[in-house]
Design a protein around this motif. Structure first.
Motif, mmCIF file in Angstrom:
data_model
loop_
_atom_site.group_PDB
_atom_site.id
_atom_site.type_symbol
_atom_site.label_atom_id
_atom_site.label_comp_id
_atom_site.label_asym_id
_atom_site.label_seq_id
_atom_site.Cartn_x
_atom_site.Cartn_y
_atom_site.Cartn_z
ATOM 1 N N ASP A 458 42.105 -123.278 53.541
ATOM 2 C CA ASP A 458 41.250 -122.593 54.517
ATOM 3 C C ASP A 458 41.884 -122.608 55.907
ATOM 4 O O ASP A 458 41.858 -121.612 56.630
ATOM 5 N N ILE A 459 42.478 -123.738 56.285
ATOM 6 C CA ILE A 459 43.116 -123.849 57.598
ATOM 7 C C ILE A 459 44.320 -122.911 57.684
ATOM 8 O O ILE A 459 44.485 -122.169 58.670
ATOM 9 N N ILE A 460 45.170 -122.926 56.670
ATOM 10 C CA ILE A 460 46.365 -122.075 56.704
ATOM 11 C C ILE A 460 45.974 -120.601 56.695
ATOM 12 O O ILE A 460 46.612 -119.762 57.355
ATOM 13 N N ALA A 461 44.896 -120.251 55.979
ATOM 14 C CA ALA A 461 44.447 -118.857 55.909
ATOM 15 C C ALA A 461 43.982 -118.326 57.254
ATOM 16 O O ALA A 461 43.900 -117.110 57.457
ATOM 17 N N ARG A 462 43.685 -119.223 58.198
ATOM 18 C CA ARG A 462 43.254 -118.774 59.534
ATOM 19 C C ARG A 462 44.425 -118.302 60.391
ATOM 20 O O ARG A 462 44.204 -117.719 61.455
ATOM 21 N N HIS A 463 45.650 -118.561 59.964
ATOM 22 C CA HIS A 463 46.803 -118.045 60.711
ATOM 23 C C HIS A 463 46.774 -116.518 60.617
ATOM 24 O O HIS A 463 46.647 -115.957 59.526
ATOM 25 N N PRO A 464 46.881 -115.824 61.711
ATOM 26 C CA PRO A 464 46.699 -114.357 61.690
ATOM 27 C C PRO A 464 47.717 -113.596 60.844
ATOM 28 O O PRO A 464 47.470 -112.455 60.472
ATOM 29 N N ALA A 465 48.863 -114.213 60.529
ATOM 30 C CA ALA A 465 49.883 -113.514 59.743
ATOM 31 C C ALA A 465 49.814 -113.844 58.259
ATOM 32 O O ALA A 465 50.609 -113.343 57.473
ATOM 33 N N VAL A 466 48.838 -114.678 57.867
ATOM 34 C CA VAL A 466 48.726 -115.106 56.472
ATOM 35 C C VAL A 466 47.696 -114.245 55.753
ATOM 36 O O VAL A 466 46.560 -114.114 56.194
ATOM 37 N N ALA A 467 48.107 -113.672 54.603
ATOM 38 C CA ALA A 467 47.195 -112.880 53.782
ATOM 39 C C ALA A 467 46.516 -113.739 52.725
ATOM 40 O O ALA A 467 45.336 -113.572 52.444
ATOM 41 N N GLU A 468 47.272 -114.648 52.143
ATOM 42 C CA GLU A 468 46.748 -115.465 51.051
ATOM 43 C C GLU A 468 47.547 -116.751 50.977
ATOM 44 O O GLU A 468 48.732 -116.786 51.331
ATOM 45 N N VAL A 469 46.905 -117.832 50.499
ATOM 46 C CA VAL A 469 47.588 -119.117 50.430
ATOM 47 C C VAL A 469 47.027 -119.941 49.273
ATOM 48 O O VAL A 469 45.847 -119.851 48.935
ATOM 49 N N ALA A 470 47.900 -120.718 48.668
ATOM 50 C CA ALA A 470 47.499 -121.722 47.686
ATOM 51 C C ALA A 470 48.244 -123.007 48.002
ATOM 52 O O ALA A 470 49.421 -122.975 48.393
ATOM 53 N N VAL A 471 47.560 -124.129 47.861
ATOM 54 C CA VAL A 471 48.171 -125.433 48.127
ATOM 55 C C VAL A 471 48.070 -126.275 46.859
ATOM 56 O O VAL A 471 46.996 -126.391 46.265
ATOM 57 N N ILE A 472 49.176 -126.845 46.443
ATOM 58 C CA ILE A 472 49.199 -127.712 45.268
ATOM 59 C C ILE A 472 49.899 -129.018 45.618
ATOM 60 O O ILE A 472 50.703 -129.083 46.544
ATOM 61 N N GLY A 473 49.575 -130.062 44.877
ATOM 62 C CA GLY A 473 50.230 -131.347 45.057
ATOM 63 C C GLY A 473 51.486 -131.423 44.226
ATOM 64 O O GLY A 473 51.499 -131.080 43.050
ATOM 65 N N MET A 474 52.572 -131.874 44.837
ATOM 66 C CA MET A 474 53.851 -132.022 44.146
ATOM 67 C C MET A 474 54.263 -133.491 44.160
ATOM 68 O O MET A 474 54.046 -134.201 45.147
ATOM 69 N N PRO A 475 54.857 -133.977 43.054
ATOM 70 C CA PRO A 475 55.245 -135.392 42.998
ATOM 71 C C PRO A 475 56.184 -135.767 44.141
ATOM 72 O O PRO A 475 57.070 -134.996 44.510
#
Length: 548
Positions: A458-475
């Motif tokens: 939700d925070i990253i999606a507020r950047h005006p140049a971002v259309a879509e985002v997904a966040v995943i955990g990586m080892p």
């Protein structure tokens, strides 16, 4: 305590809660209201009832008996609405086939559900031709065609839908039977293995319709569904009965518009031409519509839209509000029929500014009548209410699936402790509004802290140049896990985005105390598209496999 059961007079009618009873009021109150299929079909509720009777006769002539299963592979259409009623009303089971599954998965669901008759849109004939010869249970195939023409196919078609109906009378005496009779089956794609079958009875579907309608009809001003509305689903009818709203819309007797295959220009055209005022969809669809160049020519003020299936970001909410859309969240899952909560706003909340409203509209909402929600820890002990306290959402309600079809082990896991386990982690505020913070399996555990992937998205999606985002955990060898942000740039905005821009943007929320410093992603990857499930949700299982 001694039971004091109601004594029944021998001649008294018990009135079982059957789907057929949802048809009474529209035929009395709004018989001339319309059912619309794209720009092709338009008829009234009297005709709907006649066609349901014709379809019932047609199915019986095809050999369908009570307890048999009738499968449907179609886009959202008037035909699908007719199947929603006719199939269960003759005592058969409606299997709404997920047309977005792979051919092998579709084969599995057809055989697992033991489909006897399959109604198939001509566009999906190539899928069936791939698995022809391995379908063990289907005895008859019925073609669904907008043109009425018989296409070239190696599949043995027994009849064309309209021709079949034309040969049948409209009057059909639908029988009474036990309200706990199974009415529908469909398959939910899990994180591992083949899809799992969920099922619902007549009683459950009727109670879900009444419970959801009571929640939708009682708000003082915002988000109300009423007899003056025009309904169009933008959630597939194969997915949890289009969230149950076709049953509700039919019971209300309101105008219904079915768009067929979802194309943004078609959807916007129908909204404008048919004056659509109520819909529901996943965030992906709303993103698609808001980004379409034709949206500037459509007045969307007064369009009420429930967003579900995935968390709605504040950026998406504010973009929709800017178009005059009355957008708000709903929550449920395939196993819950599905609606459990709605994020309606009180008149006082509507006086707040856009940011304050978006905060409420993006929440999971408050439970519907007849829905009991608890937040519990791993030992099934309730967790205290409060923004800082979180627990898994477990529920009880009369319309929850009683298990997975032919799957005792997973059914017991689903209902462990006598509550249905959603797998969603949430907190509740003092007003009873739930806020999902993540899926249990998607929480990122890093350096002793738990990071909500949904909050970071939700925070990253507020950047005006971002259309879509997904966040995943990586080892991560040192911290256990670290967040990886997968970002899709807005058209023409790629030059304005790099890893440092995203990290700086998130750091701003760290400095404000909104999230901890652990939330700043070490890695940001820019991609052209983000993998989705068959119903439009971000597929984090696939993303973890792809980027591991």
């Amino acid at each position: 305590m001694e039971d004091s059961l109601v004594q029944r007079t021998a001649s008294a009618y018990a009135y079982p809660l059957l789907i057929k009873n949802l048809l009474f009021s529209p035929l009395v109150n709004n018989p001339e209201q319309q059912i619309v299929y794209r720009d092709r079909i338009r008829y009234d509720y009297r005709t709907l009832r006649q066609r349901i009777g014709q379809l019932a006769h047609a199915l019986r002539r095809l050999g369908v008996k009570p307890g048999d299963t009738v499968a449907v592979m179609d886009w959202d259409s008037h035909r699908y609405l007719e199947c929603f009623f006719a199939v269960p009303m003759i005592g058969a089971v409606l299997h709404t086939v997920n047309i977005r599954l792979s051919p092998e998965q579709i084969l599995y669901t057809i055989d697992h559900a033991e489909d006897d008759v399959l109604l198939v849109n001509e566009e999906f004939l190539p899928v069936l031709e791939q698995i022809k010869g391995r379908i063990d249970t289907v005895k008859k195939y019925v073609l669904l065609s907008d043109s009425g023409n018989m296409p070239q196919t190696t599949l043995e078609i027994d009849a064309e839908y309209e021709a079949l109906l034309d040969r049948c009378p409209a009057e059909y005496e639908f029988p009474d039977f036990d309200e706990n009779t199974r009415a529908t089956t469909f398959y939910t794609t899990g994180t591992t293995g083949m899809p799992k079958g969920v099922y619902f009875s007549h009683r459950q579907l009727v109670l879900h319709s009444l419970g959801t309608l009571s929640a939708m009809a009682t708000p003082q001003t915002q988000g109300r569904l009423h007899q003056g509305d025009v309904y169009m689903p933008i959630t597939p009818m194969f997915h949890v009965h289009a969230w149950g709203f076709p049953y509700i819309a039919t019971m209300l007797g309101i105008k219904q518009v079915y768009p067929g295959r979802y194309a943004p220009d078609t959807l916007l055209e129908l909204i404008a031409r048919e004056k659509v005022s109520f819909s529901h969809c996943v965030p992906t669809i709303m993103h698609m519509l808001l980004a379409h160049p034709g949206i500037d020519g459509v007045d969307l003020s007064g369009w009420k839209v429930i967003i579900g299936g995935a968390a709605m970001s504040k950026a998406l909410c504010k973009a929709a509000l800017g178009r005059g859309i009355d957008i708000f969240s709903g929550y449920g899952m395939s196993e819950t029929c599905p609606v459990l909560t709605l994020a309606h706003l009180s008149p006082e909340m509507l006086e707040g500014d856009e940011d304050a409203q978006a905060e409420i509209r993006c929440r999971t909402g408050r439970p519907l009548p007849l829905v009991e929600v608890l937040l519990v820890d791993e030992k099934m002990s309730p967790v205290p209410a409060g923004e800082g306290s979180g627990g898994e959402i477990v529920v009880r309600s009369p319309w929850l699936t009683q298990g997975y079809l032919k799957d005792v082990k997973n059914s017991e896991t689903l209902w462990h402790g006598g509550y249905l386990h959603t797998g969603d982690v949430a907190c509740a505020d003092e007003r009873g509004y739930l806020k999902i913070t993540d899926r249990i399996k998607d929480v990122i555990k890093t350096g002793g802290e738990w990071i909500s992937s949904l909050e970071l998205e939700d925070i990253i999606a507020r950047h005006p140049a971002v259309a879509e985002v997904a966040v995943i955990g990586m080892p991560d060898e040192k911290w256990g896990e670290r967040p990886l942000a997968l970002v899709v740039a807005r058209p023409g905005q790629s030059a304005a985005l790099d890893e440092e821009a995203i990290r700086t943007h998130v750091q701003g929320y760290v400095d404000k105390g909104v999230v901890s410093r652990w939330s700043v992603p070490d890695r940001v990857r820019f991609v052209e598209a983000i993998d989705k499930t068959s119903v439009g949700k971000i597929n984090k299982v696939a993303l973890r496999d792809k980027y591991l």
